[in-house]
Structures are given as structure tokens and as C-alpha cells.
Enzyme design. Sequence first.
Site, mmCIF file in Angstrom:
data_model
loop_
_atom_site.group_PDB
_atom_site.id
_atom_site.type_symbol
_atom_site.label_atom_id
_atom_site.label_comp_id
_atom_site.label_asym_id
_atom_site.label_seq_id
_atom_site.Cartn_x
_atom_site.Cartn_y
_atom_site.Cartn_z
ATOM 1 N N GLY A 8 0.815 -1.217 0.000
ATOM 2 C CA GLY A 8 0.000 0.000 0.000
ATOM 3 C C GLY A 8 0.849 1.267 0.000
ATOM 4 O O GLY A 8 0.387 2.312 -0.446
ATOM 5 N N GLU B 231 1.617 1.814 -3.510
ATOM 6 C CA GLU B 231 0.361 2.238 -4.147
ATOM 7 C C GLU B 231 0.028 3.690 -3.794
ATOM 8 O O GLU B 231 -0.446 4.449 -4.643
ATOM 9 C CB GLU B 231 -0.772 1.286 -3.723
ATOM 10 C CG GLU B 231 -0.583 -0.099 -4.338
ATOM 11 C CD GLU B 231 -1.519 -1.150 -3.774
ATOM 12 O OE1 GLU B 231 -1.718 -1.164 -2.538
ATOM 13 O OE2 GLU B 231 -2.037 -1.962 -4.556
ATOM 14 N N GLU C 181 2.907 -8.176 -1.558
ATOM 15 C CA GLU C 181 1.706 -8.843 -1.046
ATOM 16 C C GLU C 181 1.716 -10.345 -1.314
ATOM 17 O O GLU C 181 1.202 -11.136 -0.527
ATOM 18 C CB GLU C 181 0.441 -8.221 -1.676
ATOM 19 C CG GLU C 181 0.144 -6.810 -1.197
ATOM 20 C CD GLU C 181 0.779 -5.723 -2.042
ATOM 21 O OE1 GLU C 181 1.760 -5.992 -2.778
ATOM 22 O OE2 GLU C 181 0.288 -4.583 -1.967
HETATM 23 C C1 HXC Z 1 2.244 -3.486 10.270
HETATM 24 C C2 HXC Z 1 4.527 -3.309 10.093
HETATM 25 C C3 HXC Z 1 4.447 -3.326 8.682
HETATM 26 C C4 HXC Z 1 3.146 -3.428 8.092
HETATM 27 C C5 HXC Z 1 6.524 -3.147 9.236
HETATM 28 N N1 HXC Z 1 5.834 -3.207 10.388
HETATM 29 N N2 HXC Z 1 5.713 -3.239 8.175
HETATM 30 N N3 HXC Z 1 3.441 -3.389 10.888
HETATM 31 N N4 HXC Z 1 2.080 -3.514 8.927
HETATM 32 N N5 HXC Z 1 2.956 -3.417 6.761
HETATM 33 C C6 HXC Z 1 6.350 -3.148 11.755
HETATM 34 C C7 HXC Z 1 7.077 -4.415 12.136
HETATM 35 O O1 HXC Z 1 6.170 -5.410 12.543
HETATM 36 C C8 HXC Z 1 7.950 -3.929 13.278
HETATM 37 O O2 HXC Z 1 7.164 -3.813 14.435
HETATM 38 C C9 HXC Z 1 8.334 -2.521 12.812
HETATM 39 O O3 HXC Z 1 7.350 -2.135 11.848
HETATM 40 C C10 HXC Z 1 9.701 -2.461 12.157
HETATM 41 O O4 HXC Z 1 9.728 -3.425 11.123
HETATM 42 P P1 HXC Z 1 10.878 -4.529 10.966
HETATM 43 O O5 HXC Z 1 10.325 -5.635 10.169
HETATM 44 O O6 HXC Z 1 11.447 -4.866 12.301
HETATM 45 O O7 HXC Z 1 11.961 -3.691 10.153
HETATM 46 P P2 HXC Z 1 13.039 -4.256 9.135
HETATM 47 O O8 HXC Z 1 13.671 -5.519 9.676
HETATM 48 O O9 HXC Z 1 13.920 -3.097 8.810
HETATM 49 O O10 HXC Z 1 12.231 -4.682 7.834
HETATM 50 C C11 HXC Z 1 11.538 -3.669 7.072
HETATM 51 C C12 HXC Z 1 10.549 -4.358 6.075
HETATM 52 C C13 HXC Z 1 9.610 -5.283 6.856
HETATM 53 C C14 HXC Z 1 11.336 -5.127 5.029
HETATM 54 C C15 HXC Z 1 9.785 -3.221 5.398
HETATM 55 O O11 HXC Z 1 9.061 -4.588 7.983
HETATM 56 C C16 HXC Z 1 8.482 -5.820 6.027
HETATM 57 O O12 HXC Z 1 8.660 -6.719 5.233
HETATM 58 N N6 HXC Z 1 7.277 -5.283 6.255
HETATM 59 C C17 HXC Z 1 6.067 -5.722 5.577
HETATM 60 C C18 HXC Z 1 6.044 -5.205 4.175
HETATM 61 C C19 HXC Z 1 4.809 -5.711 3.434
HETATM 62 O O13 HXC Z 1 4.625 -6.930 3.299
HETATM 63 N N7 HXC Z 1 3.965 -4.814 2.986
HETATM 64 C C20 HXC Z 1 2.742 -5.136 2.270
HETATM 65 C C21 HXC Z 1 1.608 -5.193 3.249
HETATM 66 S S1 HXC Z 1 0.114 -5.722 2.464
HETATM 67 P P3 HXC Z 1 7.653 -4.433 15.839
HETATM 68 O O14 HXC Z 1 6.509 -4.138 16.761
HETATM 69 O O15 HXC Z 1 7.929 -5.867 15.603
HETATM 70 O O16 HXC Z 1 8.898 -3.646 16.149
HETATM 71 C C22 HXC Z 1 -0.466 -4.378 1.670
HETATM 72 C C23 HXC Z 1 -1.765 -4.561 0.938
HETATM 73 C C24 HXC Z 1 -2.283 -3.258 0.406
HETATM 74 O O17 HXC Z 1 0.126 -3.345 1.662
HETATM 75 C C25 HXC Z 1 -3.742 -3.372 0.129
HETATM 76 C C26 HXC Z 1 -4.392 -2.013 -0.077
HETATM 77 C C27 HXC Z 1 -5.919 -2.101 -0.149
#
Ligand code: HXC
Length: 257
Positions: free
Chosen positions: A108, A111, A131
Site C-alpha cells: 500500500g 500504491e 503482497e
Molecule cells: C504493520 C509493520 C508493517 C506493516 C513493518 N511493520 N511493516 N506493521 N504492517 N505493513 C512493523 C514491524 O512489525 C515492526 O514492528 C516494525 O514495523 C519495524 O519493522 P521490521 O520488520 O522490524 O523492520 P526491518 O527488519 O527493517 O524490515 C523492514 C521491512 C519489513 C522489510 C519493510 O518490515 C516488512 O517486510 N514489512 C512488511 C512489508 C509488506 O509486506 N507490505 C505489504 C503489506 S500488504 P515491531 O513491533 O515488531 O517492532 C499491503 C496490501 C495493500 O500493503 C492493500 C491495499 C488495499
Amino acid sequence: MPNNLLVEGPEQGVQVFTLNRPEALNALNTELLENLAKALDDAEADREVGAVVITGSQKAFAAGADINEMAARDLVGILEDPRVAHWERIARFTKPIIAAVNGFALGGGCELAMHADILIAGENARFGQPEINLGIMPGAGGTQRLVRKVGESLAMHMALTGEPINAKRALQAGLVSEVCQPELTVEKAIGIARTIARKAPIAVRLTKESVRRANDMNLAEGLRFERHAFTVLAGTADRQEGLDAFREKRKPQFKGQ
Ligand code: HXC
């Protein structure tokens, strides 16, 4: 306004919105999106605002939709998701949006960046649609806007593998218009927004709409829309002012009329 969205300005015609959930890498939860939608409503109505900048932190523009919030929604929950209306609000904002992207712009977050009209990226920016790694797929333009921005092959690669691209690749692909040092991204974006904010507002609005339509219409329809918009501008005082100022060798004073 709660502090998950910092709002500055308008200053010199520009309002700056900073996503501010550092504990979650600016993951987009309902509250943050709602605040952004409301802030855009206010900016839309404010004649002092000519363009807006959306940015995040040095580490993350936004790491996606909030995964914890998403996990709590079942099929009906997703169907009735209030965030859909917020995304639509962002998409129909009529003034130019400049995104200043540093760090992660994932899911997102990517996006949201693609809702901007001009994207400026820091060298550390990473754009991706991960995703697929969660067993889901993009839901706010990641299979549609991305194709229009970078072409089908790269969009397919990003959406099917979940692998992000770096700022250099994003520049080559046309996703962003400029790459700079991360410390300069916001400054650059504000500079561009100020330049736009000095132009005639109705011409800016119709130009944005016309360029946007190039993606939605065939060439003949698009050219017809452009011609109509061009004709409408002939009725504005700002057009007269722009033409007069050129001939009188002075700077135009546009009034949005
Ligand atoms: C909730 C999130 C998050 C997310 C990161 N965090 N991304 N929380 N939703 N999308 C939180 C982690 O849980 C963590 O919290 C803190 O942020 C720091 O993240 P880390 O993972 O510890 O950091 P790092 O090791 O530097 O890794 C960064 C990262 C990773 C590679 C960006 O966080 C990651 O892969 N995040 C998810 C990315 C993702 O899959 N996005 C797509 C989401 S689905 P804590 O509490 O543990 O410290 C989507 C659908 C859209 O977007 C639909 C629209 C309608």
C-alpha cells in the site's frame, strides 16, 4: 489532527503531509488513511493550497497496509473496509500531489506513492509489491497503476515475485521523475510543488486531469478531452493575465479566476 499525520503549511502555496507512525514504518492503518483523506479534503477547499507534498521518514515512506489490522478482517470485513473510500478520496484529489519517497514504499505504500502525480525518490528508496509473500495481492492499484507506470513485464515481475526495485531502477522504468540524496528529497518535492503553486490554478487542475486521462482513454478521446479543457481555459481571467504579462514583459499575477 492526531499526530500519525503531520500537516505543515500552507506555505508559498504548498502543504506538506508527513506520515508519522515510526513504530510501524508508517504502515497505513485506517486512522492514518482517514486523516490523510480529511487533510486532502481541507487542502482541496483551501485556495491558499496550490499543491501538496506527501512524505514519510528517511527509513520508510510506508511499509504497506497495516498487516495487523488487515489480519483482523475476514472477507466481509475487507468488502466493507472503510479504507476503500479513503483511497478513492486520494485518487480524486484535483490539485497536484508530489511524493517524496525515502526508504520502503511497499505494498500500500508503493500504491500510495503511485497516487502522486510526480514522484521524487531518495537513493535509498525501495519500491515493491510484496503482497504475494503474504498469500494476497495488491488491492489499491498495484496491479493497475504499476502497469501503466512501468510497463507489464516489470509490473508482473514485481507483483509475482514480491521483489522490490531500487531508486535507480524506478527512475529507468519511469516510476519516479528524479532521484536525489535522501536528505534532499522533501526539499526537492517542495520546490517542485512551489513552482506549480505559482501557476494559474484552473490551468493546473485541467492539465492534471488531462494528463491523467491519457491512461484511461484512447488517443482520439483523450485529444478531444484536451481540446475541450484547452477551450475552457479561454474563458478564464488568468489566461488573459498570462498572455498580457508575457507581452508586457512582466510576471503574471494569477488569481484562480
Ligand atoms: C504493520 C509493520 C508493517 C506493516 C513493518 N511493520 N511493516 N506493521 N504492517 N505493513 C512493523 C514491524 O512489525 C515492526 O514492528 C516494525 O514495523 C519495524 O519493522 P521490521 O520488520 O522490524 O523492520 P526491518 O527488519 O527493517 O524490515 C523492514 C521491512 C519489513 C522489510 C519493510 O518490515 C516488512 O517486510 N514489512 C512488511 C512489508 C509488506 O509486506 N507490505 C505489504 C503489506 S500488504 P515491531 O513491533 O515488531 O517492532 C499491503 C496490501 C495493500 O500493503 C492493500 C491495499 C488495499
